[in-house]
Design a protein around this motif. Sequence first.
Motif, PDB file in Angstrom:
ATOM      1  N   ARG A   1      44.911-112.713 -19.660  1.00 30.13           N
ATOM      2  CA  ARG A   1      45.273-113.625 -19.665  1.00 30.13           C
ATOM      3  C   ARG A   1      43.335-114.494 -18.786  1.00 30.13           C
ATOM      4  O   ARG A   1      44.164-114.500 -17.854  1.00 30.13           O
ATOM      5  N   MET A   2      42.872-114.104 -19.441  1.00 29.79           N
ATOM      6  CA  MET A   2      41.939-115.193 -18.796  1.00 29.79           C
ATOM      7  C   MET A   2      41.944-116.962 -18.438  1.00 29.79           C
ATOM      8  O   MET A   2      42.108-117.958 -19.015  1.00 29.79           O
ATOM      9  N   VAL A   3      41.683-116.780 -17.216  1.00 35.83           N
ATOM     10  CA  VAL A   3      41.858-117.975 -16.815  1.00 35.83           C
ATOM     11  C   VAL A   3      40.207-119.229 -16.548  1.00 35.83           C
ATOM     12  O   VAL A   3      39.295-118.182 -16.160  1.00 35.83           O
ATOM     13  N   PRO A   4      40.163-120.248 -17.608  1.00 38.27           N
ATOM     14  CA  PRO A   4      39.133-120.514 -17.114  1.00 38.27           C
ATOM     15  C   PRO A   4      38.195-121.336 -16.030  1.00 38.27           C
ATOM     16  O   PRO A   4      38.627-121.312 -14.821  1.00 38.27           O
ATOM     17  N   ALA A   5      37.088-120.729 -16.176  1.00 33.79           N
ATOM     18  CA  ALA A   5      35.433-121.239 -14.627  1.00 33.79           C
ATOM     19  C   ALA A   5      36.572-122.702 -14.091  1.00 33.79           C
ATOM     20  O   ALA A   5      36.056-122.257 -12.987  1.00 33.79           O
ATOM     21  N   TRP A   6      36.720-123.684 -14.921  1.00 35.63           N
ATOM     22  CA  TRP A   6      37.550-124.756 -14.041  1.00 35.63           C
ATOM     23  C   TRP A   6      38.201-124.874 -13.445  1.00 35.63           C
ATOM     24  O   TRP A   6      38.705-125.126 -12.928  1.00 35.63           O
ATOM     25  N   LEU A   7      38.988-123.533 -13.644  1.00 43.01           N
ATOM     26  CA  LEU A   7      40.579-123.704 -12.865  1.00 43.01           C
ATOM     27  C   LEU A   7      40.386-122.555 -12.090  1.00 43.01           C
ATOM     28  O   LEU A   7      39.312-121.373 -11.833  1.00 43.01           O
ATOM     29  N   GLU A   8      40.974-122.632 -10.556  1.00 39.58           N
ATOM     30  CA  GLU A   8      40.955-121.389 -10.051  1.00 39.58           C
ATOM     31  C   GLU A   8      43.356-121.326  -9.990  1.00 39.58           C
ATOM     32  O   GLU A   8      43.537-121.713  -9.968  1.00 39.58           O
TER      33      GLU A   8
ATOM     34  N   GLY B   1      47.567-122.776  -8.244  1.00 37.24           N
ATOM     35  CA  GLY B   1      46.170-123.117  -8.530  1.00 37.24           C
ATOM     36  C   GLY B   1      45.515-124.776  -8.452  1.00 37.24           C
ATOM     37  O   GLY B   1      46.692-125.563  -7.568  1.00 37.24           O
ATOM     38  N   VAL B   2      43.930-124.377  -8.476  1.00 36.46           N
ATOM     39  CA  VAL B   2      43.393-125.901  -8.012  1.00 36.46           C
ATOM     40  C   VAL B   2      42.822-126.172  -9.331  1.00 36.46           C
ATOM     41  O   VAL B   2      41.951-125.457  -9.736  1.00 36.46           O
ATOM     42  N   VAL B   3      42.471-127.077  -9.711  1.00 37.37           N
ATOM     43  CA  VAL B   3      41.040-127.861 -10.397  1.00 37.37           C
ATOM     44  C   VAL B   3      40.335-127.708 -10.128  1.00 37.37           C
ATOM     45  O   VAL B   3      40.075-128.804  -8.688  1.00 37.37           O
ATOM     46  N   LYS B   4      39.209-127.082 -10.104  1.00 39.24           N
ATOM     47  CA  LYS B   4      38.057-126.836  -9.593  1.00 39.24           C
ATOM     48  C   LYS B   4      37.433-128.075  -9.709  1.00 39.24           C
ATOM     49  O   LYS B   4      36.688-129.089  -9.345  1.00 39.24           O
ATOM     50  N   GLU B   5      37.311-128.210 -11.177  1.00 40.15           N
ATOM     51  CA  GLU B   5      36.266-129.403 -11.500  1.00 40.15           C
ATOM     52  C   GLU B   5      37.245-130.223 -13.383  1.00 40.15           C
ATOM     53  O   GLU B   5      37.889-129.503 -13.334  1.00 40.15           O
TER      54      GLU B   5
END
Length: 197
Positions: free
Chosen positions: A156-163, A171-175
Amino acid sequence: MAVDRVPVLKRCRSLDLDPIYLGIDKKSKRELKRANRKMSEYGLQLREKQKAKFIYGVLEKPFRNYYAKASKMSGQVGTNLMILLECRLDNVLFRMGFGRTRKETRQIVDHKHVLVNGKPVNIPSYRVKAGDTIEIKEKYKSSQRYKNILEVTAGRMVPAWLEADMENLKGVVKELPTRDEIDVPVNEVLIVELYSK
């Protein structure tokens, strides 16, 4: 606590929704009988609202509260609503791949398996902020449950705004996400029209 017990595939069929958005690989083989019936404007607006509520697992009253909060924020109300729904803790865990479905991540949060910035949080609707660190508690990381989950969600693809760090279940919420990064088939403009009547 109120729980939606409608069979998932039946609901997906009635809302004309692909179950893949819920993290479910099954497909319903039945066809919708009312294919030739024309839908009213109100019917279309209501269906979009029901779709958003169903995807995120939110009941009517909390959904109305999200709408009220979104209308007080600056910017477009519909976009704000989608961002508020996307920033729920259970949804963020689902996006990171720490649960097969949003219902499962909701249960994981309920069972106190999750730490946000090092503190235990057991509220699925907890709103994450940019910079938040989310992880599964140390004592649960090695359990068979998470091994099974990671097998299913590995592709599954992780969205760009999450790491997401799959190895350490962290995980980290980048923005905060923008509307373009939210891949949910909901037309939020119709929801705004419905509520602003």
